[in-house]
Design an enzyme around this catalytic site. Structure first.
Site, PDB file in Angstrom:
ATOM      1  N   TYR A 152      -1.365  -2.520  11.290  1.00  0.00           N
ATOM      2  CA  TYR A 152      -1.579  -1.203  10.694  1.00  0.00           C
ATOM      3  C   TYR A 152      -1.005  -0.100  11.585  1.00  0.00           C
ATOM      4  O   TYR A 152      -0.280   0.784  11.121  1.00  0.00           O
ATOM      5  CB  TYR A 152      -3.071  -0.988  10.479  1.00  0.00           C
ATOM      6  CG  TYR A 152      -3.414   0.286   9.739  1.00  0.00           C
ATOM      7  CD1 TYR A 152      -3.308   0.355   8.358  1.00  0.00           C
ATOM      8  CD2 TYR A 152      -3.864   1.416  10.429  1.00  0.00           C
ATOM      9  CE1 TYR A 152      -3.630   1.518   7.668  1.00  0.00           C
ATOM     10  CE2 TYR A 152      -4.190   2.580   9.753  1.00  0.00           C
ATOM     11  CZ  TYR A 152      -4.071   2.623   8.372  1.00  0.00           C
ATOM     12  OH  TYR A 152      -4.392   3.781   7.696  1.00  0.00           O
ATOM     13  N   VAL A 169       4.825  -0.940  -4.961  1.00  0.00           N
ATOM     14  CA  VAL A 169       5.662  -0.101  -4.100  1.00  0.00           C
ATOM     15  C   VAL A 169       6.513  -0.914  -3.130  1.00  0.00           C
ATOM     16  O   VAL A 169       7.377  -0.354  -2.449  1.00  0.00           O
ATOM     17  CB  VAL A 169       4.826   0.938  -3.314  1.00  0.00           C
ATOM     18  CG1 VAL A 169       4.112   1.886  -4.262  1.00  0.00           C
ATOM     19  CG2 VAL A 169       3.848   0.259  -2.363  1.00  0.00           C
TER      20      VAL A 169
END
Length: 255
Positions: free
Chosen positions: A153, A60
């Protein structure tokens, strides 16, 4: 079955939440292209006795592959209706111990670039079809709160929330909905890294009911958002965290 006749793409399909999403979408009658980085990981779907699921290995972080992914789904099943940008990675490491090349850049490429590519490719496919569509991004409660050891994150998931809002606004005229789901503490392999750090029981208690959310519970929310029943939900992130973001105590003692 709310999704009968619909075609969906799910990235990160071999992970804990991804597998649950694929299973739920099939249960709701959808045709699903299950996508992950390696063909080997996608073998988890080999025992499904249905022609409504296909698999495809995709990176991706490569827009050309993501673009090919959405075309492939439309070619396999006739038309694309739903794209779920679920692929994501996370590393637990204090900021001052970071090597940017290994601790920040990979997370940004998968969690942020991967979602951006998925939004763009999906929207272009819907436009080419002359149809509306639904794009659902996997965010996190960490998009809106700070926490130790998860700098990259958190930043990447905050970007997911803003991409969701901006894309929904720009694509509304085409009848395309864009929304996101923000899980809290979900019992997945990625979360298990906290077990080795001796924090497993601690993070369980960060949920209001002090129990981990199960992947199937997140999948239920995703399936609803993908359905026509959620037509009025657009440009926002839905919290699926059992109240995680409404209270917090620190994982580590202050430095």
């Amino acid at each position: 079955m709310r999704l009968t006749g619909k075609t969906a793409v799910v990235t990160g399909a071999a992970g804990g939440i991804g597998q649950a999403i694929v299973s739920k979408l099939l249960e709701e009658g959808a045709r699903v292209l299950a996508v992950d980085l390696s063909a080997e990981a996608l073998e988890v779907f080999s025992n499904l006795n249905t022609e409504r699921v296909r698999t495809l290995a995709v990176d991706v972080t490569d827009y050309a592959q993501v673009e090919q992914m959405v075309r492939h789904a439309a070619e396999q099943f006739g038309r694309l209706h739903i794209v779920i940008n679920n692929a994501g990675i996370g590393l637990a490491k204090p900021l001052l111990q970071h090597d940017p090349k290994t601790d920040f850049d990979p997370v940004t490429r998968v969690n942020q670039h991967g979602v951006y590519y998925g939004i763009l490719a999906a929207a272009r496919q819907f436009q080419a079809q002359g149809t509306d569509g639904v794009i659902i991004n996997t965010s996190s409660v960490y998009a809106s709160i700070a926490s130790e050891m998860t700098f990259a994150y958190n930043v990447s998931k905050a970007a997911v929330d803003m991409m969701t809002k901006c894309a929904a606004l720009e694509l509304a005229g085409l009848g395309i909905r864009v929304c996101a789901v923000a899980p809290g503490r979900v019992d997945t392999p990625m979360l298990r890294q906290y077990e080795a750090l001796g924090l497993w029981d601690h993070i369980r208690k960060e949920q209001m009911r002090q129990t981990f959310t199960q992947p199937a519970e997140i999948a239920n929310v995703v399936a609803f958002l993908a359905s026509d029943e959620a037509n009025c939900i657009n440009g926002c992130t839905i919290s699926a965290s059992d109240g995680f973001e409404n209270f917090k105590y620190p994982l580590l003692d202050p430095v």
